[in-house]
Design an enzyme around this catalytic site. Structure first.
Site, PDB file in Angstrom:
ATOM      1  N   TRP B 355       0.838  -1.207  -0.334  1.00  0.00           N
ATOM      2  CA  TRP B 355      -0.367   0.041  -0.228  1.00  0.00           C
ATOM      3  C   TRP B 355       0.848   1.451   0.209  1.00  0.00           C
ATOM      4  O   TRP B 355       0.518   2.398  -0.346  1.00  0.00           O
ATOM      5  CB  TRP B 355      -0.648   0.048   0.969  1.00  0.00           C
ATOM      6  CG  TRP B 355      -0.759   0.751   2.957  1.00  0.00           C
ATOM      7  CD1 TRP B 355       0.838  -0.323   3.139  1.00  0.00           C
ATOM      8  CD2 TRP B 355      -0.512   0.930   3.990  1.00  0.00           C
ATOM      9  NE1 TRP B 355       1.365   0.089   4.481  1.00  0.00           N
ATOM     10  CE2 TRP B 355       0.137   1.442   4.822  1.00  0.00           C
ATOM     11  CE3 TRP B 355      -1.250   1.953   3.755  1.00  0.00           C
ATOM     12  CZ2 TRP B 355       0.005   2.036   5.456  1.00  0.00           C
ATOM     13  CZ3 TRP B 355      -1.868   3.019   5.022  1.00  0.00           C
ATOM     14  CH2 TRP B 355      -1.105   2.800   6.018  1.00  0.00           C
ATOM     15  N   ASP B 356       2.238   0.963   0.394  1.00  0.00           N
ATOM     16  CA  ASP B 356       3.171   2.418   0.254  1.00  0.00           C
ATOM     17  C   ASP B 356       3.068   3.084  -0.601  1.00  0.00           C
ATOM     18  O   ASP B 356       2.819   4.287  -0.756  1.00  0.00           O
ATOM     19  CB  ASP B 356       4.784   1.926   0.132  1.00  0.00           C
ATOM     20  CG  ASP B 356       4.663   0.653   1.427  1.00  0.00           C
ATOM     21  OD1 ASP B 356       3.745   0.133   1.869  1.00  0.00           O
ATOM     22  OD2 ASP B 356       5.673   0.441   2.229  1.00  0.00           O
ATOM     23  N   GLU B 482       0.360  -2.796  12.740  1.00  0.00           N
ATOM     24  CA  GLU B 482       0.423  -3.987  13.076  1.00  0.00           C
ATOM     25  C   GLU B 482       0.864  -4.347  14.494  1.00  0.00           C
ATOM     26  O   GLU B 482       0.591  -5.611  14.186  1.00  0.00           O
ATOM     27  CB  GLU B 482       1.990  -4.394  11.678  1.00  0.00           C
ATOM     28  CG  GLU B 482       1.394  -4.204  10.258  1.00  0.00           C
ATOM     29  CD  GLU B 482       2.591  -4.537   9.721  1.00  0.00           C
ATOM     30  OE1 GLU B 482       3.437  -4.717   9.893  1.00  0.00           O
ATOM     31  OE2 GLU B 482       2.422  -4.515   7.899  1.00  0.00           O
ATOM     32  N   LYS B 591       2.487   0.961  16.464  1.00  0.00           N
ATOM     33  CA  LYS B 591       3.670   0.390  15.731  1.00  0.00           C
ATOM     34  C   LYS B 591       4.085   1.294  14.587  1.00  0.00           C
ATOM     35  O   LYS B 591       4.929   2.167  13.957  1.00  0.00           O
ATOM     36  CB  LYS B 591       3.686  -0.726  14.503  1.00  0.00           C
ATOM     37  CG  LYS B 591       4.637  -0.811  14.154  1.00  0.00           C
ATOM     38  CD  LYS B 591       5.134  -1.986  13.033  1.00  0.00           C
ATOM     39  CE  LYS B 591       5.933  -2.460  12.186  1.00  0.00           C
ATOM     40  NZ  LYS B 591       6.186  -3.458  10.902  1.00  0.00           N
ATOM     41  N   GLN B 592       2.513   2.451  14.226  1.00  0.00           N
ATOM     42  CA  GLN B 592       2.649   3.867  13.347  1.00  0.00           C
ATOM     43  C   GLN B 592       1.884   4.224  13.305  1.00  0.00           C
ATOM     44  O   GLN B 592       0.672   4.207  13.768  1.00  0.00           O
ATOM     45  CB  GLN B 592       3.560   2.953  12.033  1.00  0.00           C
ATOM     46  CG  GLN B 592       1.802   1.795  11.331  1.00  0.00           C
ATOM     47  CD  GLN B 592       2.541   0.790  10.311  1.00  0.00           C
ATOM     48  OE1 GLN B 592       2.801  -0.530  10.727  1.00  0.00           O
ATOM     49  NE2 GLN B 592       2.624   1.411   9.089  1.00  0.00           N
TER      50      GLN B 592
END
Lengths: 760, 760
Positions: B355-356, B482, B591-592
């Protein structure tokens, strides 16, 4: 002869699939060794066969690659090893080799005699050249000398005299079965065992092998006894030995070959080879008939305690005996072994031990042979250190987490959502220890072994769960139902954890009161922790839905879409073989009893109404794709007085292996299901519950039966329970008098108590 | 020379770790091919090197065994292939071989010149015998002729005259890098490519290879040009060719070797060998200087649109140019390729597209080169059929589900909870199509490609989610974060699905209104489905917590235990390398950016106060263990006018690869992070939002800068945005006048608009 104790098939087909199933059904085992029931002479070359001999707890290590390697993922598993092949006996009459697939099979039967503890293969065969022989092959895995396996091969010449030759093999070069298309058995060929030495000493062949990765040793010794004079030679071919026994046979004469095998392994013995040779001397010091007698005596005693007699349904009655016999064959009898999912009958689930033991099998042993239950618990105690290590790997700073599947103690789950995430195994093991105590009141055992397990696993709940808004929550675990994984507050898990924590506190108090506090010092258990146990138990969050008056399986279960089981084609079951886990998880659909099981084992946590509503709710969405399910539904239907349903669920459950209803009996019997069938009668039909207040019964009799009876241990006593049409009778067989509860009413059982049967 | 466009290191160490990082940082790529920057002459034998050349979208298949094999688990992955090694050039002066590790390196530098589009290695070397040479190696991956890679090797004799010899290799026998200890690269050695033919034709060496499992062909052609007369020979050794070029060199003379490589593959060309030879003719028909000129022209145009100038911070400004150059190097320029997580610079994540692209990289291309954005979308259209198949495997009866990671279209996730379960990729791709439309208003493209993707992925939401108590819920999916997987109603997923469904309805109406209905017929989209889309969007459930006035990441996120980040030792980051996933999932730790990212991309779904509270809530529990995180936090800090924080997050993000802050730059650059840095300036500092109502700006200037500027495309126009201390200027560079919004106020931009800067 008690006919219920003989399971026989005649005129069976020689289709490969059926042969594979019969290899399982007629296997010989004794909790230490297991040998599948292959034809001694083999099948045609193109036939598949799972030709195996196994030792309980004996394993190799195998790589288990993870497609993506995350922290703590298991990458090595233990796997049960096929240790040697000593089944092989080829028979030659004059120049003709006996084969079921040549000449003419005039009569043939296979028998499991559960009274004598042997299997028999009987064949009347006419060779292509017209020689007729009767062959009777008797096999036994001795319950008295566990390393001993015998084959007696009797040949009777029906219409000729001539030469007779046995070619009997002892093969070290064996492999495990594999099938790349079935996730439930090993997926690839790998040689787990390497022969180190093949030798012959004074008529005994000895093969010593070592496992590839675990470095364990196994020795097998083989010796023969021929009933008449003959010429005996041996040849060593690579990793195998062939014995060539030549003699002659006269018309109507019976010549008999006895083949003794001794298994020995380095888990239990320092020098397996020497041990095997020594035991072989012991074994052959007596005629084989003596071993048969001992076997029969052993079983007489076993059945005296274990048998569940059913009157009025021959087929189910026989199935029940079959089940209980298999439990005996499967259960490990030392601290190095336990009861594998498939016993010692096949390689399904790779010989791993699961929660099956504690929740489905142990009740049977506990009530019929408490010493066996104790031994099974000692195995768990033996792997407690591994459980502590496993807890660290899973991130916990304290306590122990038992592995979901293992042989020697290390976790072997490749897919943690339906493996390591099943934290309830800690509660299951605690439950079995508590039950052991409730049945035996053996506080010494608790002080020495049980309490340490109970406390260490209780500690884990405190680390895995947490208090949130005044309630104790356990997040991200999986309950028994593997169609919904990694959820918050699985009802089963939380209810069991509550019971577990309550008992941790009780044991603490009991041990304090008895001055048996060594364990508290050993694990440095602080009073503060006991307070935490108590608080967590008290504030344990048990999901409840007021609208439906049921316990949801977990926090979000009821908000999922309901799976339409009616619209699902028959060939899509079991669902796990046809749907991606995520798709299953997104639905209300259960593989097996989960909340329903919780309602059975901790029935006082909810009102009867909630239990009833829950039962009906889950019944509609449960596929019973697991073999551990219908027996529990039977028990709960009985509790709810839905007797016909209870009977139907039981019937479905009891026939699983004999009728191969799950289509995988070739990979081994379903031991947990077998224990579950026992529970369905004792806990279901007879309504037994074991509580702090004692034994509670609530018997009923299925319409189709005229009666049933069994005995249970209770502290120092044995109680016989007999249910007939109209009445139930409780007899104190031995031991001191006891208080028992029947239909909620307490009675003092001195000699016998007769009550009329409630329900319809 | 624009100094910001030169990234240079001098006096670098020859430590192996640093060499590996520089192999990445100085790699040459052009979106089609990529060559890591190894020393032509190699390293000492014991050194590790990831010596690779890659073609975007060119892959082999590799087995990906699942530890437990459940239905639908991916067991085969695509993996980017190291195709050939044409980097090798050894230099011999008289009898001495040049090596950085022998003799004396008097001066040394490595340069990436982003204006000229070449890398340079400059060495002044004194041989053990005292010969001094200056060596300049210039490498180029041509942006003009994509299959062309050149090395120009210039040698100047500083203090001698003598013999000169180049040994230039063309090696077919190559392997991919592997490291069994790192889950982020391949874990085992496997030969993915086999040479089929090695030949020499008129001074061109040609190697044709085929991949082992995917059966794809690749051809590499190599040709040399020496600046002076000499003797040229070649030798074929097995799967390789060595070119031996002998000449002499005079004191102060410069001898130059030009080595041309052409790559061709069977994904794009029917006959890769013939194609390579033909292109080699084209390439060598002109002097190498001509290709340098074309490269420079190409880049002049690129920078004219793409450059983001930062005044007042040389280091960050250079880092920004570096980032944007790498995006150009990495992005595939045809429908067979996309932007891999590591571009073409290394083997991390095996060349997979995530998806980046859509969420982090496409915005840059969309605003600076809309044609590139279109090409990236066409790649997704090209794999739409694979996405349909993938949806079936995941249990869905309709719609398409894009794979989480892939090269050619099939899912390559080995661990679905942080792979295939990230259903938001459907929304991400839809979002990129919607954005493409909003920037270009290219409805023809939507009618031809975009709508089909939008509708098919929208259909999936309706099958994956369901209505429950009047709200549309999406269960058992994973959001961007994640550290919490397989949850119910991930805010990001639901918010994006809502936006996606709203636009599916809008596109339906737009296409109807324009009579472009072919796609509706093609996929048999019924009006009833559009109603469902509309209803699901309207009733989409977006988790909201009234007490905290924030959006919880998912239904149960707030009831988890909060991870204590302050007490976590530094060496335990990234957490995923030190904790079992289950342990992570059981905690509030991210994580993000997840909900924070949702608040950026669909900012109108919540009040500013909720967005602000959420930002502060998640900030405390986010580790930024992903390289996709700090840029988003920077954008959101800017939106919330926390300018210093916005600057700090940006600074952290922008230096990731150049300073190897994640310690894995050796495996390749972090392309998404690079796109994210662009977004941090354009969406963050300049506050751009692209909406149906047009472009909205809200610029601020970080304290430490004196200004910044960039250009963006908007329909037929290009707008230059320049921010200085005190003012911001919008200039219509080309195209028709536009309405733009600045600080919430609409302006008509005819030529130029100057406004004073808001904030502090």
């Amino acid at each position: 002869m008690n006919n219920k104790l003989v399971y026989e098939i005649t005129d069976f087909s020689l289709e490969n699939e059926e042969l594979l199933v019969n290899e399982t059904l007629f296997h010989n085992a004794n909790g230490y060794l297991g040998v599948r029931s292959n034809f001694e002479e083999g099948y045609p070359e193109q036939f598949q066969s799972i030709r195996g001999s196994y030792i309980n707890g004996f394993y190799d290590l195998a790589e288990m690659k993870q497609a993506e390697k995350l922290y703590g993922f298991v990458e090595e598993k233990q796997t049960m090893v096929n240790v040697a092949d000593t089944q092989g006996i080829k028979l030659r009459i004059d120049q003709e080799l006996f084969s079921m697939f040549e000449g003419e099979v005039l009569k043939s039967s296979r028998t499991l005699d559960m009274e004598k503890g042997v299997t028999k293969r009987t064949i009347l065969w006419r060779s292509p050249k017209g020689h007729e022989v009767e062959i009777i092959v008797t096999r036994m895995a001795s319950f008295v000398l566990l390393p001993l396996f015998t084959i007696q091969y009797d040949v009777t010449a029906m219409n000729f005299s001539g030469d007779l030759q046995f070619l009997s093999s002892h093969i070290g070069n064996v492999q495990n079965y594999f099938n790349p298309d079935d996730p439930r058995v090993a997926g690839e060929s790998f040689r787990h065992i390497h022969v180190e030495k093949v030798e012959e000493r004074d008529g005994v062949s000895l093969i010593r092998s070592r496992t590839s990765a675990s470095g364990l040793q196994v020795a097998t010794a083989v010796q023969h006894h021929l009933s008449k004079e003959g010429e005996i030679k041996h040849h060593i071919y690579g990793d195998s030995i062939e014995w060539d026994l030549k003699t002659s046979i006269e018309l109507n004469e019976t010549v008999s070959l006895s083949k003794y095998t001794i298994f020995a392994d380095s888990i239990r013995e320092e020098n397996p080879s020497a041990h095997a040779l020594q035991l072989m001397e012991e074994a052959t010091a007596e005629p084989i008939e003596t071993w048969y007698q001992k076997q029969e005596q052993f079983l007489a005693n076993y059945w005296d305690h274990a048998s569940v007699e059913i009157d009025g349904d021959e087929e189910l009655s026989k199935a029940m005996y079959y089940n209980l016999y298999q439990l005996l064959q499967s259960a490990g009898k030392d601290r190095f072994s336990n009861v594998a999912a498939k016993g010692l009958s096949g390689e399904g689930y790779e010989g791993h031990y699961f929660w099956d033991t504690e929740m489905y099998i142990q009740p049977f042993f506990l009530l019929t042979q408490p010493e066996m239950a104790k031994s099974l618990i000692q195995y768990r105690y033996n792997i407690l250190d591994s459980a502590r290590e496993h807890a660290r790997i899973m991130g916990h700073t304290k306590g122990a987490l038992y592995p979901w599947r293992t042989i020697s103690g290390k976790e072997c789950s490749g897919y943690y959502p339906s493996g390591s995430a099943q934290y309830h195994i800690n509660g299951d093991i605690a439950y079995s220890v508590i039950n052991y105590y409730l049945v035996t009141k053996d506080l010494d055992f608790i002080a020495k072994y049980g309490a340490e397990m109970i406390f260490e696993t209780a500690r884990l709940w405190l680390d895995a769960g947490h208090f949130y808004q005044g309630q104790f929550m356990i997040h991200d675990v999986t309950g028994p139902d593997e169609y919904t994984c990694v959820v918050n507050n699985n009802y089963y898990t939380n209810a069991l954890a509550q019971y577990h924590l309550q008992w941790a506190v009780k044991f603490y108090q009991l041990l304090q009161a008895n001055g048996q506090t060594a364990v508290l010092e050993k694990i440095q258990l602080l009073p503060k922790e006991i307070e935490e146990f108590s608080k967590a138990a008290e504030q344990m969050y048990l999901p409840y839905d007021a609208d439906l008056d049921i316990n949801p399986q977990d926090d979000s279960f009821l908000s999922k879409r309901v799976w339409d089981l009616e619209k699902t084609p028959k060939d899509q079951f079991p669902l796990l073989l046809h749907y991606h886990p995520l798709y299953l998880y997104r639905h209300q659909v259960c593989k097996q009893a989960d909340t329903v099981l919780a309602h059975f084992i901790v029935e006082d946590a909810q009102s009867l109404r909630t239990i009833e509503n829950s039962f009906h709710y889950y019944e509609k969405i449960t596929t019973h794709d697991s073999s551990l399910s219908t027996c529990i539904f039977s028990i709960m239907a009985a509790k709810l007085k839905e007797y016909e349903k209870a009977y139907d669920y039981f019937g479905e459950s009891a026939k699983l292996d004999l009728f191969n209803t799950h289509k995988n009996t070739k990979d081994g019997i379903h031991t947990a299901n077998m224990g579950g069938n026992y529970m369905a009668i004792v806990y279901g039909f007879a309504g037994l519950r074991i509580k702090e207040s004692g034994y509670h019964f609530s018997p009923f009799l299925p319409d189709k039966w005229t009666g049933y009876q069994f005995k249970v241990h209770y502290e120092d006593s044995v109680i016989k329970v007999k249910v007939n049409s109209g009445s139930c009778q409780f007899t104190l067989v031995s031991g001191r008098e006891k208080t028992i509860h029947v239909y909620g009413q307490a009675y003092q059982l001195e000699e016998q108590l007769s009550l009329s049967l409630e329900g319809k």
